[in-house]
Design an enzyme around this catalytic site. Structure first.
Site, PDB file in Angstrom:
ATOM      1  N   ALA A  99      -9.551  -5.454   5.629  1.00  0.00           N
ATOM      2  CA  ALA A  99      -8.750  -6.058   4.552  1.00  0.00           C
ATOM      3  C   ALA A  99      -9.573  -6.506   3.350  1.00  0.00           C
ATOM      4  O   ALA A  99      -9.020  -7.109   2.430  1.00  0.00           O
ATOM      5  CB  ALA A  99      -7.904  -7.222   5.056  1.00  0.00           C
ATOM      6  N   ALA A 100     -10.855  -6.220   3.316  1.00  0.00           N
ATOM      7  CA  ALA A 100     -11.655  -6.611   2.146  1.00  0.00           C
ATOM      8  C   ALA A 100     -11.137  -5.931   0.882  1.00  0.00           C
ATOM      9  O   ALA A 100     -11.021  -6.559  -0.173  1.00  0.00           O
ATOM     10  CB  ALA A 100     -13.119  -6.255   2.366  1.00  0.00           C
ATOM     11  N   GLY A 101     -10.828  -4.644   0.982  1.00  0.00           N
ATOM     12  CA  GLY A 101     -10.333  -3.927  -0.185  1.00  0.00           C
ATOM     13  C   GLY A 101      -8.984  -4.437  -0.642  1.00  0.00           C
ATOM     14  O   GLY A 101      -8.710  -4.494  -1.844  1.00  0.00           O
ATOM     15  N   ASP A 102      -8.137  -4.818   0.306  1.00  0.00           N
ATOM     16  CA  ASP A 102      -6.831  -5.358  -0.071  1.00  0.00           C
ATOM     17  C   ASP A 102      -6.968  -6.737  -0.701  1.00  0.00           C
ATOM     18  O   ASP A 102      -6.226  -7.087  -1.625  1.00  0.00           O
ATOM     19  CB  ASP A 102      -5.913  -5.423   1.153  1.00  0.00           C
ATOM     20  CG  ASP A 102      -5.530  -4.037   1.640  1.00  0.00           C
ATOM     21  OD1 ASP A 102      -5.490  -3.121   0.804  1.00  0.00           O
ATOM     22  OD2 ASP A 102      -5.281  -3.883   2.841  1.00  0.00           O
TER      23      ASP A 102
END
Length: 318
Positions: free
Chosen positions: A231-234
């Site tokens: 979820a880092a990109g989100d």
């Protein structure tokens, strides 16, 4: 729902390994971006679907608890979508997505166009059918709403979708799939023939921002030790949408979004790892004027041994 197993080293084909922990964590790219935007200070509503199962109830409760509006979240027969994730001790991940209820979102339902028209931006991902993504993008475009598309999971995009996309946010792998070019600068340049603005996320090296008729800008990422990159990109996209929606210049908005993502990778889980606005503000302020927080114009090679910013892995940004 993210079903996450933590292991020292991910198993190879035919191999069985023993994990050290297992968690079920509300996830999904759309929900993750919604929670990230809400925690970043945005007013957020979610359009999507969950199944008539326990996961569906938990997913709806998680969005409600994060302050995300769920009037546009449908409940359909069958199972909710799941992501089966293996996270290794280096913070890398491998993910299998089973769409479930997400596969039913192939168009707009009653009230969806009004929700989109009232927004400042529409964040889209590819975990629902392309027909649904295109319907949302067209509605946003018709109402002058900014369309931000994360092209993940990676797949070719129809020209009619690109024609109504304002900002495309692929990672390096997705940019290469879309353009056939492995160099992110070349890929970004090629994508500008299709969309007016591009941000290519580069993992530990930060992000590359490109807009027509200007030099690309590399915005380095904070150096941190990653525990879990899920979820880092989100987190990055949700924070970026809020920062740019508030009128910040893109390099500044990207720095702030990078700070949010860097905080998220130091914690386990997907939406549970996402920072609140005050945390991101404080971390970003502590970084200002430190290492590499100002954008570099033009090509810049920076492949040193940075901590994992977390927007890379087998299926990311997620």
């Amino acid at each position: 729902m993210d079903l996450v197993a933590y292991v020292a080293t991910a198993p190879r084909r035919g191999e069985t390994v023993t994990g050290r922990a297992f968690r079920t964590v509300p996830g999904g790219k759309g929900a993750n971006q919604a929670v990230a935007a809400a925690r970043s200070g945005g007013s957020v509503a979610m359009i999507g679907a969950v199944g008539r199962d326990d996961f569906g109830l938990r997913l709806r409760d998680a969005l409600d608890g994060a302050g995300v509006g769920t009037d546009g979240l449908r409940t359909v027969e069958g199972e909710s979508g799941t992501a089966h994730i293996v996270v290794d001790d280096d913070g890398g991940n491998a993910i299998v997505v089973v769409p479930g209820a997400n596969g039913t979102v192939d168009g707009l339902a009653d009230g969806d166009e009004e929700r989109i028209a009232a927004a400042g931006a529409l964040l889209l991902q590819l975990e629902i059918p392309l027909a649904g993504v295109l319907a949302g993008a067209r509605a946003a475009h018709d109402h002058g709403v900014r369309v931000v598309l994360t092209p993940a999971p990676a797949q070719p995009l129809p020209p009619e979708l690109l024609a109504v996309t304002d900002l495309l946010v692929p990672n390096e792998h997705e940019a290469a799939v879309l353009t056939g070019k492995s160099d992110p600068y070349d890929a970004a340049d090629a994508l500008l023939a299709l969309v007016p603005e591009v941000v290519v996320t580069l993992g530990a090296r930060g992000s590359l921002y490109a807009v027509r008729d200007a030099d690309p800008v590399l915005v380095p990422a904070p150096r941190v030790k990653a525990e879990d990159t899920t979820a880092a990109g989100d987190t990055f996209v949700g924070a970026l949408a809020v920062a740019s929606g508030e009128g910040r210049a893109m390099p500044e908005a990207l720095e702030w979004a990078s700070a949010a993502a860097a905080l998220s990778v130091q914690r386990p889980g997907a939406s549970a790892s996402m920072p609140h606005r005050a945390e991101t503000d404080a971390f970003a302020a502590s970084l200002h004027g430190g290492h590499g927080q100002h954008g570099h114009h033009g090509r810049h090679q920076d492949d040193g041994p940075h901590g994992n910013h977390g927007t890379h892995g087998s299926r990311t940004p997620r």
